[in-house]
Write an enzyme that holds these catalytic residues in place. Sequence first.
Site, PDB file in Angstrom:
ATOM      1  N   LYS A 160       0.847  -1.208   0.000  1.00  0.00           N
ATOM      2  CA  LYS A 160       0.000   0.000   0.000  1.00  0.00           C
ATOM      3  C   LYS A 160       0.877   1.250   0.000  1.00  0.00           C
ATOM      4  O   LYS A 160       0.687   2.161  -0.797  1.00  0.00           O
ATOM      5  CB  LYS A 160      -0.885   0.008   1.228  1.00  0.00           C
ATOM      6  CG  LYS A 160      -1.553   1.345   1.518  1.00  0.00           C
ATOM      7  CD  LYS A 160      -2.496   1.291   2.707  1.00  0.00           C
ATOM      8  CE  LYS A 160      -1.824   1.408   4.030  1.00  0.00           C
ATOM      9  NZ  LYS A 160      -1.494   2.775   4.461  1.00  0.00           N
ATOM     10  N   ASN A 161       1.889   1.284   0.893  1.00  0.00           N
ATOM     11  CA  ASN A 161       2.666   2.507   1.065  1.00  0.00           C
ATOM     12  C   ASN A 161       3.723   2.719   0.000  1.00  0.00           C
ATOM     13  O   ASN A 161       4.409   3.734  -0.004  1.00  0.00           O
ATOM     14  CB  ASN A 161       3.283   2.542   2.472  1.00  0.00           C
ATOM     15  CG  ASN A 161       2.191   2.721   3.530  1.00  0.00           C
ATOM     16  OD1 ASN A 161       1.044   3.022   3.194  1.00  0.00           O
ATOM     17  ND2 ASN A 161       2.534   2.483   4.777  1.00  0.00           N
ATOM     18  N   ARG A 163      -4.896  10.673   4.768  1.00  0.00           N
ATOM     19  CA  ARG A 163      -3.904  11.741   4.809  1.00  0.00           C
ATOM     20  C   ARG A 163      -2.831  11.576   3.743  1.00  0.00           C
ATOM     21  O   ARG A 163      -2.175  12.535   3.360  1.00  0.00           O
ATOM     22  CB  ARG A 163      -3.257  11.865   6.171  1.00  0.00           C
ATOM     23  CG  ARG A 163      -3.186  10.626   6.979  1.00  0.00           C
ATOM     24  CD  ARG A 163      -2.396  10.739   8.232  1.00  0.00           C
ATOM     25  NE  ARG A 163      -1.199  11.514   8.066  1.00  0.00           N
ATOM     26  CZ  ARG A 163      -1.117  12.796   8.435  1.00  0.00           C
ATOM     27  NH1 ARG A 163      -2.190  13.379   8.906  1.00  0.00           N
ATOM     28  NH2 ARG A 163      -0.009  13.453   8.281  1.00  0.00           N
ATOM     29  N   CYS A 196      -5.400  12.740  13.448  1.00  0.00           N
ATOM     30  CA  CYS A 196      -5.557  11.335  13.061  1.00  0.00           C
ATOM     31  C   CYS A 196      -5.590  10.558  14.362  1.00  0.00           C
ATOM     32  O   CYS A 196      -5.067  11.000  15.385  1.00  0.00           O
ATOM     33  CB  CYS A 196      -4.362  10.944  12.192  1.00  0.00           C
ATOM     34  SG  CYS A 196      -4.146   9.175  12.035  1.00  0.00           S
ATOM     35  N   ARG A 213       0.194  14.241  13.565  1.00  0.00           N
ATOM     36  CA  ARG A 213       0.710  13.989  12.207  1.00  0.00           C
ATOM     37  C   ARG A 213       0.625  15.252  11.337  1.00  0.00           C
ATOM     38  O   ARG A 213      -0.046  15.279  10.319  1.00  0.00           O
ATOM     39  CB  ARG A 213      -0.057  12.826  11.562  1.00  0.00           C
ATOM     40  CG  ARG A 213       0.101  11.542  12.345  1.00  0.00           C
ATOM     41  CD  ARG A 213      -0.627  10.383  11.695  1.00  0.00           C
ATOM     42  NE  ARG A 213       0.066   9.925  10.477  1.00  0.00           N
ATOM     43  CZ  ARG A 213      -0.393   8.936   9.701  1.00  0.00           C
ATOM     44  NH1 ARG A 213      -1.545   8.360  10.004  1.00  0.00           N
ATOM     45  NH2 ARG A 213       0.258   8.555   8.632  1.00  0.00           N
ATOM     46  N   ASP A 245       4.571   0.448  12.227  1.00  0.00           N
ATOM     47  CA  ASP A 245       3.389  -0.219  11.668  1.00  0.00           C
ATOM     48  C   ASP A 245       3.294  -1.681  12.068  1.00  0.00           C
ATOM     49  O   ASP A 245       2.312  -2.340  11.745  1.00  0.00           O
ATOM     50  CB  ASP A 245       3.398  -0.114  10.137  1.00  0.00           C
ATOM     51  CG  ASP A 245       3.158   1.304   9.687  1.00  0.00           C
ATOM     52  OD1 ASP A 245       3.343   1.599   8.501  1.00  0.00           O
ATOM     53  OD2 ASP A 245       2.809   2.140  10.542  1.00  0.00           O
ATOM     54  N   VAL A 291       7.603   6.785  17.374  1.00  0.00           N
ATOM     55  CA  VAL A 291       7.290   7.524  16.147  1.00  0.00           C
ATOM     56  C   VAL A 291       6.011   8.347  16.282  1.00  0.00           C
ATOM     57  O   VAL A 291       5.971   9.526  15.946  1.00  0.00           O
ATOM     58  CB  VAL A 291       7.181   6.563  14.941  1.00  0.00           C
ATOM     59  CG1 VAL A 291       6.770   7.309  13.680  1.00  0.00           C
ATOM     60  CG2 VAL A 291       8.501   5.823  14.731  1.00  0.00           C
ATOM     61  N   ARG A 348      -8.626  -0.797   4.711  1.00  0.00           N
ATOM     62  CA  ARG A 348      -7.805   0.258   4.111  1.00  0.00           C
ATOM     63  C   ARG A 348      -6.455  -0.275   3.689  1.00  0.00           C
ATOM     64  O   ARG A 348      -5.861   0.217   2.725  1.00  0.00           O
ATOM     65  CB  ARG A 348      -7.578   1.398   5.122  1.00  0.00           C
ATOM     66  CG  ARG A 348      -8.810   2.132   5.501  1.00  0.00           C
ATOM     67  CD  ARG A 348      -8.474   3.347   6.334  1.00  0.00           C
ATOM     68  NE  ARG A 348      -7.464   4.186   5.645  1.00  0.00           N
ATOM     69  CZ  ARG A 348      -7.077   5.361   6.108  1.00  0.00           C
ATOM     70  NH1 ARG A 348      -7.576   5.833   7.226  1.00  0.00           N
ATOM     71  NH2 ARG A 348      -6.184   6.075   5.451  1.00  0.00           N
TER      72      ARG A 348
HETATM   73  C1  EPZ Z   1       4.006   6.939   6.655  1.00  0.00           C
HETATM   74  O1  EPZ Z   1       3.171   7.918   7.201  1.00  0.00           O
HETATM   75  C2  EPZ Z   1       3.128   5.719   6.453  1.00  0.00           C
HETATM   76  N1  EPZ Z   1       2.053   6.047   5.518  1.00  0.00           N
HETATM   77  C3  EPZ Z   1       2.556   5.273   7.811  1.00  0.00           C
HETATM   78  O2  EPZ Z   1       1.822   4.076   7.583  1.00  0.00           O
HETATM   79  C4  EPZ Z   1       3.713   4.972   8.759  1.00  0.00           C
HETATM   80  O3  EPZ Z   1       3.193   4.641  10.020  1.00  0.00           O
HETATM   81  C5  EPZ Z   1       4.632   6.198   8.870  1.00  0.00           C
HETATM   82  O4  EPZ Z   1       5.071   6.601   7.554  1.00  0.00           O
HETATM   83  C6  EPZ Z   1       5.861   5.924   9.723  1.00  0.00           C
HETATM   84  O5  EPZ Z   1       6.586   4.862   9.175  1.00  0.00           O
HETATM   85  C7  EPZ Z   1       2.332   6.076   4.200  1.00  0.00           C
HETATM   86  O6  EPZ Z   1       3.457   5.862   3.779  1.00  0.00           O
HETATM   87  C8  EPZ Z   1       1.176   6.402   3.283  1.00  0.00           C
HETATM   88  P1  EPZ Z   1       5.857  10.266   8.859  1.00  0.00           P
HETATM   89  P2  EPZ Z   1       3.698   9.447   7.262  1.00  0.00           P
HETATM   90  O7  EPZ Z   1       5.736  11.564   8.126  1.00  0.00           O
HETATM   91  O8  EPZ Z   1       4.611   9.747   6.146  1.00  0.00           O
HETATM   92  C9  EPZ Z   1       6.020  13.501  12.292  1.00  0.00           C
HETATM   93  C10 EPZ Z   1       0.031   2.619   7.795  1.00  0.00           C
HETATM   94  O9  EPZ Z   1      -0.274   1.972   8.789  1.00  0.00           O
HETATM   95  N2  EPZ Z   1       5.933  14.505  11.230  1.00  0.00           N
HETATM   96  O10 EPZ Z   1       7.022   9.393   8.564  1.00  0.00           O
HETATM   97  O11 EPZ Z   1       2.507  10.324   7.463  1.00  0.00           O
HETATM   98  C11 EPZ Z   1       4.738  12.679  12.417  1.00  0.00           C
HETATM   99  O12 EPZ Z   1       3.804  13.355  13.224  1.00  0.00           O
HETATM  100  C12 EPZ Z   1       0.417   4.069   7.905  1.00  0.00           C
HETATM  101  O13 EPZ Z   1       0.111   2.137   6.623  1.00  0.00           O
HETATM  102  C13 EPZ Z   1       5.964  15.854  11.568  1.00  0.00           C
HETATM  103  O14 EPZ Z   1       6.053  16.213  12.730  1.00  0.00           O
HETATM  104  O15 EPZ Z   1       4.530   9.419   8.605  1.00  0.00           O
HETATM  105  C14 EPZ Z   1       5.239  11.403  13.046  1.00  0.00           C
HETATM  106  O16 EPZ Z   1       5.327  11.581  14.442  1.00  0.00           O
HETATM  107  C15 EPZ Z   1       0.073   4.599   9.279  1.00  0.00           C
HETATM  108  N3  EPZ Z   1       5.892  16.781  10.565  1.00  0.00           N
HETATM  109  C16 EPZ Z   1       6.656  11.245  12.468  1.00  0.00           C
HETATM  110  O17 EPZ Z   1       7.008  12.527  11.957  1.00  0.00           O
HETATM  111  C17 EPZ Z   1       5.800  16.426   9.238  1.00  0.00           C
HETATM  112  O18 EPZ Z   1       5.763  17.324   8.371  1.00  0.00           O
HETATM  113  C18 EPZ Z   1       6.750  10.232  11.328  1.00  0.00           C
HETATM  114  O19 EPZ Z   1       5.723  10.559  10.403  1.00  0.00           O
HETATM  115  C19 EPZ Z   1       5.770  15.052   8.935  1.00  0.00           C
HETATM  116  C20 EPZ Z   1       5.842  14.113   9.937  1.00  0.00           C
END
Ligand code: EPZ
Length: 417
Positions: free
Chosen positions: A22-23, A92, A116, A121, A304, A326, A396
Amino acid sequence: MEKMIIQGGYRLVGEVSLSGAKNAALPLFAASLLVEDWITLRNVPALADIRTISRLLRMMGVKTEGESGTVRLSASGLHSFEAPYSMVKTMRASVLVLGPLVAKWKQARVSLPGGCAIGARPINLHLKGLEAMGAKVELKHGYVEASADRLKGAEIYFDISTVTGTENLMMAAALADGRTVLKNAAREPEVVELGQALKKMGAKIEGVGTDVVVIDGVEDLRPIEHTIIPDRIEAGTFMVAAGITQGNVKLLNCNLGHMEAVAAKLKEAGMEIYPEGDGVKVIGPVNIKPVDVKTLPYPGFPTDMQAQIMALMCLAGGLSVITETVFENRFMHVSEMRRMGADIRIEGKNAIVQGLAHLTGAPVMATDLRASASLVLAGLAAEGTTEVSRIYHLDRGYEKLDQKLTKLGAKIRRAQE
Ligand code: EPZ
């Protein structure tokens, strides 16, 4: 709404074929906006999130053929540069259209994702990067309005490793004028996959898969055909399913190289995991050993997989400490597991799990994608019947999970709530 009904206590035995990730698929769908001709994606999983991003792209004017398996997309008829709140609030990952729209179409109006279940996030790092590249970025009425005649290469440092942030800015930089350096970039296999696809499209990218990615912008990119990698989180989920039922399962099209941290932890817990012929054999132990887990950006243990390994630790022979670094609120499955008799105590970022001899089936509620998977896993091992409600969360990110588990010998079925 639908629920899942599971009779616990059945060993999983047999072969299961993993679906496309998916990702990995989601950013590749967004990358279709970077060219004006048909791109072809193969091994696309049949998931709700894929249907959502397809619907979003079609609303913008992208032509699409197919919903899963082989999907073709063409942005040649693009007439809208907006990702509305109605779409972004359900998924998102829709924010992934931001970088490609500004880079290729000079403008974007994308709803801020809002909160979320698993955490705030924000997307501040996505926006900081675009501004560094010269985009005009304004926040109005809950939307990001970004525009640039042509983005300029910049040096961008991510305060936090962000998967979609890295993906958004890699796509933006591919068509920028000059060199962009992304520091503290995410290294997930899905990020690497996007980098490979962009290079096939003609992008000049070095260092993808390391924490410093260098992109030299080009004038144009060309359409491609690309096959989606297998889903490492689905693979990990099935490994735990075998581990929690003393099963003996062979995973087909599993890339063990994408899941070294997960395999290492599950072996520490007593599982056997090894390549066998065209697949990967996973064998559950008679006695599950307690292990401590700390979630980290790749190549660390993936967040995840945190809920799933917690289900396994509920039946381990001792105490485990699971630390979620995370996301700030990714323990919502804990209160549901407690309804099944689990002994888990939360102290800040730590969940302290006291393993027990058994869990008991109960009606429980899914709260997010991976939490719902962990409740199904707990149900496979629990004594009696478990009903998991709100399984739209599950749909999803897991393709035909109940059918795949049934084929392995689980007693699981869908029903109307
Ligand atoms: C990706 O989400 C994945 N989704 C998530 O999978 C996964 O849990 C996550 O990466 C972490 O590995 C997709 O790839 C579509 P991040 P993403 O930006 O990119 C903070 C699933 O179960 N952050 O790596 O949204 C954020 O709040 C989903 O398939 C900021 O503060 O995650 C988090 O604490 C759930 N500011 C940390 O970084 C930003 O601008 C990591 O988030 C961006 C992120």
